[in-house]
Design a protein around this motif. Structure first.
Motif, mmCIF file in Angstrom:
data_model
loop_
_atom_site.group_PDB
_atom_site.id
_atom_site.type_symbol
_atom_site.label_atom_id
_atom_site.label_comp_id
_atom_site.label_asym_id
_atom_site.label_seq_id
_atom_site.Cartn_x
_atom_site.Cartn_y
_atom_site.Cartn_z
ATOM 1 N N LEU A 137 79.374 -22.148 76.005
ATOM 2 C CA LEU A 137 78.642 -22.033 77.268
ATOM 3 C C LEU A 137 78.321 -23.388 77.874
ATOM 4 C CD1 LEU A 137 75.881 -19.367 76.510
ATOM 5 C CD2 LEU A 137 77.462 -19.268 78.437
ATOM 6 N N GLU A 138 78.062 -24.348 76.995
ATOM 7 C CA GLU A 138 77.658 -25.677 77.425
ATOM 8 C C GLU A 138 78.672 -26.718 76.971
ATOM 9 O OE1 GLU A 138 73.200 -26.506 77.133
ATOM 10 O OE2 GLU A 138 73.526 -25.073 75.515
ATOM 11 N N ARG A 139 78.464 -27.936 77.448
ATOM 12 C CA ARG A 139 79.180 -29.094 76.927
ATOM 13 C C ARG A 139 78.128 -30.108 76.519
ATOM 14 N NH1 ARG A 139 83.639 -31.622 80.305
ATOM 15 N NH2 ARG A 139 81.984 -32.044 81.810
ATOM 16 N N GLY A 140 78.300 -30.716 75.349
ATOM 17 C CA GLY A 140 77.354 -31.749 74.972
ATOM 18 C C GLY A 140 77.109 -31.836 73.482
ATOM 19 N N GLN A 141 76.015 -32.505 73.141
ATOM 20 C CA GLN A 141 75.663 -32.779 71.751
ATOM 21 C C GLN A 141 74.160 -32.608 71.563
ATOM 22 O OE1 GLN A 141 75.285 -36.969 70.245
ATOM 23 N NE2 GLN A 141 76.985 -36.405 68.913
ATOM 24 N N VAL A 142 73.778 -32.045 70.417
ATOM 25 C CA VAL A 142 72.377 -31.968 70.027
ATOM 26 C C VAL A 142 72.222 -32.662 68.679
ATOM 27 C CG1 VAL A 142 70.385 -30.493 69.635
ATOM 28 C CG2 VAL A 142 72.197 -29.726 71.172
ATOM 29 N N THR A 143 71.219 -33.532 68.573
ATOM 30 C CA THR A 143 70.922 -34.241 67.334
ATOM 31 C C THR A 143 69.550 -33.815 66.843
ATOM 32 O OG1 THR A 143 72.215 -36.158 68.080
ATOM 33 C CG2 THR A 143 70.710 -36.503 66.231
ATOM 34 N N TYR A 144 69.486 -33.412 65.572
ATOM 35 C CA TYR A 144 68.232 -33.015 64.934
ATOM 36 C C TYR A 144 67.894 -34.043 63.861
ATOM 37 C CZ TYR A 144 69.637 -28.511 66.951
ATOM 38 O OH TYR A 144 70.054 -27.506 67.810
ATOM 39 N N GLU A 145 66.729 -34.663 63.959
ATOM 40 C CA GLU A 145 66.355 -35.714 63.015
ATOM 41 C C GLU A 145 64.932 -35.499 62.501
ATOM 42 O OE1 GLU A 145 68.896 -39.563 64.614
ATOM 43 O OE2 GLU A 145 66.929 -39.169 65.505
ATOM 44 N N VAL A 146 64.748 -35.805 61.217
ATOM 45 C CA VAL A 146 63.415 -35.849 60.614
ATOM 46 C C VAL A 146 63.090 -37.323 60.394
ATOM 47 C CG1 VAL A 146 61.938 -35.074 58.738
ATOM 48 C CG2 VAL A 146 63.875 -33.660 59.470
ATOM 49 N N VAL A 147 61.967 -37.764 60.938
ATOM 50 C CA VAL A 147 61.608 -39.185 60.929
ATOM 51 C C VAL A 147 60.267 -39.365 60.237
ATOM 52 C CG1 VAL A 147 61.142 -41.217 62.352
ATOM 53 C CG2 VAL A 147 62.834 -39.529 63.113
ATOM 54 N N LYS A 148 60.220 -40.267 59.249
ATOM 55 C CA LYS A 148 58.926 -40.679 58.702
ATOM 56 C C LYS A 148 58.633 -42.097 59.158
ATOM 57 C CE LYS A 148 55.874 -41.530 54.876
ATOM 58 N NZ LYS A 148 55.569 -41.479 53.437
ATOM 59 N N ARG A 149 57.509 -42.265 59.843
ATOM 60 C CA ARG A 149 57.040 -43.588 60.218
ATOM 61 C C ARG A 149 56.309 -44.162 59.012
ATOM 62 N NH1 ARG A 149 55.030 -42.037 66.386
ATOM 63 N NH2 ARG A 149 57.117 -42.266 67.340
ATOM 64 N N GLN A 150 57.001 -45.057 58.296
ATOM 65 C CA GLN A 150 56.489 -45.507 57.004
ATOM 66 C C GLN A 150 55.250 -46.391 57.123
ATOM 67 O OE1 GLN A 150 59.940 -45.865 53.916
ATOM 68 N NE2 GLN A 150 60.726 -46.734 55.837
ATOM 69 N N ASP A 151 54.993 -46.901 58.333
ATOM 70 C CA ASP A 151 53.781 -47.703 58.499
ATOM 71 C C ASP A 151 52.540 -46.832 58.635
ATOM 72 O OD1 ASP A 151 54.647 -46.706 60.903
ATOM 73 O OD2 ASP A 151 54.224 -48.510 62.068
ATOM 74 N N SER A 152 52.713 -45.614 59.191
ATOM 75 C CA SER A 152 51.561 -44.729 59.402
ATOM 76 C C SER A 152 51.590 -43.481 58.527
ATOM 77 C CB SER A 152 51.493 -44.303 60.874
ATOM 78 O OG SER A 152 52.597 -43.454 61.196
ATOM 79 N N GLY A 153 52.763 -43.096 58.042
ATOM 80 C CA GLY A 153 52.904 -41.875 57.256
ATOM 81 C C GLY A 153 53.192 -40.640 58.089
ATOM 82 N N GLU A 154 53.226 -40.759 59.414
ATOM 83 C CA GLU A 154 53.477 -39.610 60.278
ATOM 84 C C GLU A 154 54.930 -39.145 60.141
ATOM 85 O OE1 GLU A 154 52.480 -38.340 64.867
ATOM 86 O OE2 GLU A 154 53.211 -40.376 64.502
ATOM 87 N N VAL A 155 55.118 -37.831 60.073
ATOM 88 C CA VAL A 155 56.451 -37.231 59.982
ATOM 89 C C VAL A 155 56.722 -36.482 61.278
ATOM 90 C CG1 VAL A 155 57.963 -35.654 58.723
ATOM 91 C CG2 VAL A 155 56.276 -37.034 57.485
ATOM 92 N N LEU A 156 57.860 -36.766 61.885
ATOM 93 C CA LEU A 156 58.228 -36.200 63.183
ATOM 94 C C LEU A 156 59.535 -35.426 63.086
ATOM 95 C CD1 LEU A 156 57.680 -39.392 65.409
ATOM 96 C CD2 LEU A 156 56.055 -37.528 65.053
ATOM 97 N N PHE A 157 59.658 -34.442 63.939
ATOM 98 C CA PHE A 157 60.930 -33.768 64.182
ATOM 99 C C PHE A 157 61.374 -34.175 65.575
ATOM 100 C CE2 PHE A 157 63.155 -29.612 65.406
ATOM 101 C CZ PHE A 157 64.331 -29.940 64.745
ATOM 102 N N VAL A 158 62.561 -34.782 65.662
ATOM 103 C CA VAL A 158 63.050 -35.313 66.930
ATOM 104 C C VAL A 158 64.361 -34.619 67.278
ATOM 105 C CG1 VAL A 158 63.749 -37.370 68.214
ATOM 106 C CG2 VAL A 158 61.977 -37.544 66.445
ATOM 107 N N VAL A 159 64.387 -33.990 68.445
ATOM 108 C CA VAL A 159 65.604 -33.355 68.954
ATOM 109 C C VAL A 159 66.038 -34.119 70.196
ATOM 110 C CG1 VAL A 159 66.656 -31.246 69.831
ATOM 111 C CG2 VAL A 159 64.826 -31.103 68.125
ATOM 112 N N SER A 160 67.247 -34.640 70.177
ATOM 113 C CA SER A 160 67.798 -35.324 71.351
ATOM 114 C C SER A 160 69.088 -34.632 71.743
ATOM 115 C CB SER A 160 68.035 -36.809 71.062
ATOM 116 O OG SER A 160 68.811 -36.993 69.900
ATOM 117 N N CYS A 161 69.308 -34.544 73.047
ATOM 118 C CA CYS A 161 70.411 -33.719 73.526
ATOM 119 C C CYS A 161 70.923 -34.241 74.861
ATOM 120 C CB CYS A 161 69.936 -32.274 73.691
ATOM 121 S SG CYS A 161 71.148 -31.138 74.392
ATOM 122 N N HIS A 162 72.234 -34.193 75.053
ATOM 123 C CA HIS A 162 72.804 -34.301 76.396
ATOM 124 C C HIS A 162 73.697 -33.083 76.599
ATOM 125 C CE1 HIS A 162 75.532 -36.887 73.809
ATOM 126 N NE2 HIS A 162 76.442 -36.075 74.336
#
Length: 255
Positions: A137-162
């Motif tokens: 249906l679409e054209r493009g890319q989706v990236t799913y990443e789990v990120v730990k900010r080691q200076d603060s300990g915060e864990v993020l889920f980052v989705v980037s897409c075009h």
């Protein structure tokens, strides 16, 4: 003969359609990606907290990586996937079932990137990306990443897409995509983050909110594992590879 397990996506012989993905190519070039004709998104959601430093064994970052690898974060009311869990993650073909206002669209994607790195000496990142294949249906890319900010300990889920709608959609599908597609896309990103955060929190409490093993069709698994086939799915309009030309797209399961 097709077994009952092969009909895991409504009345579609999904295993046969999945096998055909091996011959499909990516349906766009990254050189085409530019605003305003493409949507370019980045969505960041906090899903947990650890002590500063490297990821903790069994902590939110590790739990999230496990769930992201298995595509358990995907909301089954919007997108489901069929894939071979024994295949390497890089290069894995996935048949997606996009559920859209009484219609079921079957489209292929391929994992073309795996991320496992430390960025800027502070962010520990793991994830992967898939790109759309011919007929999507679409054209493009989706990236799913789990990120730990080691200076603060915060864990993020980052989705980037075009992404953009495939130019070969038929008139009715294209109209529906223009009216509802973007709204559904943004809801998908939001629901992915909600589910991942909820499942990580449950795992840290020692709970198991997802059934095990997941639904299967032959050697393939259907993700997320809380996917259930409903009787009404057989009555929905099925479109296989809706991004192909009308002559190569069908509302019936392939023979």
């Amino acid at each position: 003969m097709t077994s009952l397990g092969d009909w895991i996506f409504g009345r579609l012989d999904a295993v046969r359609v999945w096998r055909r993905l091996a011959d499909a190519g990516v349906n766009y070039s990254v050189d085409e990606v530019r605003r305003p004709s493409w949507n370019i998104d980045v969505h960041r959601t906090a899903i947990g907290k650890e002590r500063p430093g490297p990821p903790e064994s069994g902590g939110p970052w590790e739990q999230a990586c496990r769930l992201v690898r298995a595509y358990e974060f995907s909301p089954p009311e919007i997108v489901r996937a069929l894939y071979d869990p024994a295949a390497p993650l890089l290069g894995r073909d996935m048949l997606l079932e996009a559920r859209f206002h009484g219609m079921l669209f079957y489209c292929g994607v391929r994992v073309t990137k795996v991320v496992d790195e430390t960025r800027d000496e502070t962010d520990r990142v793991w994830g992967w990306a898939y790109e759309t294949l011919q007929g999507h249906l679409e054209r493009g890319q989706v990236t799913y990443e789990v990120v730990k900010r080691q200076d603060s300990g915060e864990v993020l889920f980052v989705v980037s897409c075009h992404s953009q709608g495939a130019p070969t959609l038929d008139r009715i599908t294209l109209l529906g995509w223009r009216v509802f597609g973007r709204r559904t896309q943004l809801r998908f990103y939001r629901r992915c983050a909600e589910r991942l955060r909820r499942f990580v929190e449950a795992a840290l409490r020692g709970e198991h909110p997802l059934p095990s093993p997941p639904s299967a069709a032959g050697h393939l698994v259907c993700a997320p594992s809380d996917t259930r086939m409903h009787r009404l799915d057989a009555l929905a309009i099925h479109r296989v590879a809706p991004g192909c030309s009308p002559s190569s797209s069908t509302g019936r399961a392939p023979k």
